[in-house]
Design an enzyme around this catalytic site. Sequence first.
Site, PDB file in Angstrom:
ATOM      1  N   GLY A 160       6.587   1.916 -34.688  1.00  0.00           N
ATOM      2  CA  GLY A 160       5.367   1.572 -33.970  1.00  0.00           C
ATOM      3  C   GLY A 160       4.129   2.054 -34.701  1.00  0.00           C
ATOM      4  O   GLY A 160       3.171   1.305 -34.904  1.00  0.00           O
ATOM      5  N   VAL A 172       2.948  17.869 -33.456  1.00  0.00           N
ATOM      6  CA  VAL A 172       2.018  17.902 -32.320  1.00  0.00           C
ATOM      7  C   VAL A 172       2.716  18.553 -31.137  1.00  0.00           C
ATOM      8  O   VAL A 172       3.890  18.284 -30.868  1.00  0.00           O
ATOM      9  CB  VAL A 172       1.566  16.464 -31.975  1.00  0.00           C
ATOM     10  CG1 VAL A 172       0.780  16.438 -30.676  1.00  0.00           C
ATOM     11  CG2 VAL A 172       0.732  15.896 -33.110  1.00  0.00           C
ATOM     12  N   GLU A 178      29.146   0.893 -34.439  1.00  0.00           N
ATOM     13  CA  GLU A 178      29.024   0.853 -35.894  1.00  0.00           C
ATOM     14  C   GLU A 178      29.686   2.066 -36.532  1.00  0.00           C
ATOM     15  O   GLU A 178      30.405   1.946 -37.530  1.00  0.00           O
ATOM     16  CB  GLU A 178      27.537   0.767 -36.272  1.00  0.00           C
ATOM     17  CG  GLU A 178      26.966  -0.606 -35.974  1.00  0.00           C
ATOM     18  CD  GLU A 178      25.441  -0.691 -35.962  1.00  0.00           C
ATOM     19  OE1 GLU A 178      24.923  -1.806 -35.909  1.00  0.00           O
ATOM     20  OE2 GLU A 178      24.776   0.358 -36.001  1.00  0.00           O
TER      21      GLU A 178
HETATM   22  C1  LIG Z   1      20.952   5.531 -34.980  1.00  0.00           C
HETATM   23  C2  LIG Z   1      19.963   4.510 -34.479  1.00  0.00           C
HETATM   24  C3  LIG Z   1      20.205   3.169 -34.723  1.00  0.00           C
HETATM   25  C4  LIG Z   1      19.301   2.203 -34.292  1.00  0.00           C
HETATM   26  N1  LIG Z   1      19.561   0.892 -34.544  1.00  0.00           N
HETATM   27  C5  LIG Z   1      18.653  -0.056 -34.217  1.00  0.00           C
HETATM   28  C6  LIG Z   1      18.859  -1.406 -34.564  1.00  0.00           C
HETATM   29  O1  LIG Z   1      19.888  -1.765 -35.161  1.00  0.00           O
HETATM   30  N2  LIG Z   1      17.892  -2.304 -34.237  1.00  0.00           N
HETATM   31  C7  LIG Z   1      16.745  -1.922 -33.594  1.00  0.00           C
HETATM   32  O2  LIG Z   1      15.873  -2.768 -33.363  1.00  0.00           O
HETATM   33  N3  LIG Z   1      16.539  -0.656 -33.223  1.00  0.00           N
HETATM   34  C8  LIG Z   1      17.457   0.295 -33.515  1.00  0.00           C
HETATM   35  N4  LIG Z   1      17.254   1.597 -33.169  1.00  0.00           N
HETATM   36  C9  LIG Z   1      16.073   1.941 -32.350  1.00  0.00           C
HETATM   37  C10 LIG Z   1      14.829   1.996 -33.184  1.00  0.00           C
HETATM   38  O3  LIG Z   1      15.041   2.757 -34.345  1.00  0.00           O
HETATM   39  C11 LIG Z   1      13.710   2.579 -32.338  1.00  0.00           C
HETATM   40  O4  LIG Z   1      13.528   1.753 -31.219  1.00  0.00           O
HETATM   41  C12 LIG Z   1      12.416   2.683 -33.111  1.00  0.00           C
HETATM   42  O5  LIG Z   1      12.560   3.595 -34.174  1.00  0.00           O
HETATM   43  C13 LIG Z   1      11.285   3.135 -32.199  1.00  0.00           C
HETATM   44  O6  LIG Z   1      10.118   3.235 -32.956  1.00  0.00           O
HETATM   45  P1  LIG Z   1       9.022   4.324 -32.587  1.00  0.00           P
HETATM   46  O7  LIG Z   1       7.884   4.084 -33.508  1.00  0.00           O
HETATM   47  O8  LIG Z   1       8.786   4.310 -31.131  1.00  0.00           O
HETATM   48  O9  LIG Z   1       9.710   5.728 -32.885  1.00  0.00           O
HETATM   49  P2  LIG Z   1      10.378   6.271 -34.193  1.00  0.00           P
HETATM   50  O10 LIG Z   1      10.648   5.196 -35.168  1.00  0.00           O
HETATM   51  O11 LIG Z   1      11.518   7.099 -33.748  1.00  0.00           O
HETATM   52  O12 LIG Z   1       9.259   7.207 -34.820  1.00  0.00           O
HETATM   53  C14 LIG Z   1       8.785   8.332 -34.155  1.00  0.00           C
HETATM   54  C15 LIG Z   1       8.100   9.227 -35.178  1.00  0.00           C
HETATM   55  O13 LIG Z   1       7.396  10.243 -34.497  1.00  0.00           O
HETATM   56  C16 LIG Z   1       7.573  11.469 -35.167  1.00  0.00           C
HETATM   57  N5  LIG Z   1       7.393  12.529 -34.188  1.00  0.00           N
HETATM   58  C17 LIG Z   1       8.133  12.756 -33.075  1.00  0.00           C
HETATM   59  N6  LIG Z   1       7.655  13.809 -32.388  1.00  0.00           N
HETATM   60  C18 LIG Z   1       6.596  14.269 -33.082  1.00  0.00           C
HETATM   61  C19 LIG Z   1       5.689  15.343 -32.890  1.00  0.00           C
HETATM   62  N7  LIG Z   1       5.785  16.145 -31.838  1.00  0.00           N
HETATM   63  N8  LIG Z   1       4.723  15.543 -33.804  1.00  0.00           N
HETATM   64  C20 LIG Z   1       4.616  14.740 -34.877  1.00  0.00           C
HETATM   65  N9  LIG Z   1       5.452  13.701 -35.121  1.00  0.00           N
HETATM   66  C21 LIG Z   1       6.421  13.464 -34.230  1.00  0.00           C
HETATM   67  C22 LIG Z   1       8.988  11.385 -35.713  1.00  0.00           C
HETATM   68  O14 LIG Z   1       9.172  12.265 -36.796  1.00  0.00           O
HETATM   69  C23 LIG Z   1       9.077   9.916 -36.119  1.00  0.00           C
HETATM   70  O15 LIG Z   1       8.688   9.701 -37.459  1.00  0.00           O
HETATM   71  C24 LIG Z   1      18.141   2.593 -33.585  1.00  0.00           C
HETATM   72  C25 LIG Z   1      17.900   3.938 -33.348  1.00  0.00           C
HETATM   73  C26 LIG Z   1      18.804   4.888 -33.789  1.00  0.00           C
HETATM   74  C27 LIG Z   1      18.537   6.343 -33.534  1.00  0.00           C
END
Ligand SMILES: Cc1cc2nc3c(=O)[nH]c(=O)nc-3n(C[C@H](O)[C@H](O)[C@H](O)COP(=O)(O)OP(=O)(O)OC[C@H]3O[C@@H](n4cnc5c(N)ncnc54)[C@H](O)[C@@H]3O)c2cc1C
Length: 430
Positions: free
Chosen positions: A17, A81, A173
């Site tokens: 995101g 954070v 998987e």
């Molecule tokens: C093992 C696994 C397999 C997956 N497979 C799929 C798939 O095949 N297809 C699919 O569409 N989705 C899949 N997903 C889900 C997908 O990865 C997530 O929906 C997606 O990453 C969400 O994006 P995001 O930006 O919300 O969070 P994230 O991508 O998780 O990013 C969050 C970021 O915030 C940072 N962060 C967290 N807390 C803090 C803090 N307090 N301070 C500073 N930084 C912080 C983290 O380090 C991270 O970089 C999978 C997830 C996992 C765990």
Amino acid sequence: MPASSRHHLVVVGGGFGGLQLVNALKGTPLDITLVDKRNHHLFQPLLYQVATTLLATSEIAWPIRRLYRDRPEVTTLLAEVEGVDTRAKTLRLANGDSISYDTLVLATGATHAYFGNDEWEAVAPGLKTLEDATTIRRRLLLAFERAEIETDPAAREALLTFTIIGAGPTGVELAGIIRELAQSTLPKEFRRIDTRTTRVILVEAGPRVLPGFSEDLSAYAHRALEKRGVEVRTGQRVTACTQAGVTIDDSLVACRTMVWAAGVQASPAARWLGIEADRAGRAVVEKNLTAGGHPDIFVIGDTASVLRVDGTPVPGIAPAAKQQGAFVAKVIRARLNGQAEPAGFRYRHQGSLATIGKRSAIIDFGRFKMKGTLAWWIWGIAHIYFLIGTRSRFAVAWSWLWSYLRGHHSARLITQRETMRDGSADGRAE
Ligand SMILES: Cc1cc2nc3c(=O)[nH]c(=O)nc-3n(C[C@H](O)[C@H](O)[C@H](O)COP(=O)(O)OP(=O)(O)OC[C@H]3O[C@@H](n4cnc5c(N)ncnc54)[C@H](O)[C@@H]3O)c2cc1C
């Protein structure tokens, strides 16, 4: 803090995101600070392949700082954070510093949830970060190494038993690829054990595997797993994970390696803002993804509870997080340009994919569904397409091709010590 007087956007989280948001704001006159507690963006969908020795960590993760080397308006900070002061419009960092913002976007993702049994984590780690993946990989490899030198048959059997808890895409998987590793990659390399006798148990409390897919695709995946030798136990509940093994419906299965793939808990963004959260801790947001009545604070991705037009929740998957990042970029740009903001966020589901193992995957595009070898190729091509950069695409394609042709998994070095269950250290390959 940027020295300029331009609007200051702070984005917390360089996941799907957060990156989509920053990418979509290219060319917009504002200063962006991107804060992440890790220095890399991680392609989580292929994390299970790092955990199971097929891919190396650097093939699915990229230093965030490098991604924005050509965007001088983007400052990357490696920091955690811990809170938000909405009145002072500042973020509180773990090191005691604070950062002020004009607009704040929280995109901090989710982690695994043990449903109140947090003590299980020590023996049954979840898979969310590169550290998780390398921990699981180390335990997996050490289990085979220890089985090779173990003389007690019962202890050897426990070492060669792997339990995956939760049969969503990650659990399926993992189970499929561990069986393949034991069946095809390892047998020729061990002399005292027959790795083909490895038991892989996949436990799911619900009635079927891959509950997010249609029943026929889920049934196909179940059959494909069993054909590979995975013991699939649906409708069965794990009641304990200890050093002795996993208790399933009150019956102990002696097992030394467990992986937790069952629950998700959002990051504490809702708590930082003191706003309503759903059962998984996701911050309840408005239609324009702002939160808590603060027009200058957005919450997106896995850490936001967003509803579709029909009232069902937007799934916690990468495309949903990316769409939300792109939407918030539009809102911010409209505000800066003094234009009308886009109407509320609308999620467009582009389809679901999951792989069970070599030459076996399922695809669900709503009316169009597919399973088997062709689906597997499409799954592979789609994942290579979504990786960042040509080098990673080539590296992953090459690792897959090598594994496909030769059955070889190349990321099999044990590089850190594992504390044994009796407290001593192991992992002599340090
Ligand atoms: C093992 C696994 C397999 C997956 N497979 C799929 C798939 O095949 N297809 C699919 O569409 N989705 C899949 N997903 C889900 C997908 O990865 C997530 O929906 C997606 O990453 C969400 O994006 P995001 O930006 O919300 O969070 P994230 O991508 O998780 O990013 C969050 C970021 O915030 C940072 N962060 C967290 N807390 C803090 C803090 N307090 N301070 C500073 N930084 C912080 C983290 O380090 C991270 O970089 C999978 C997830 C996992 C765990």
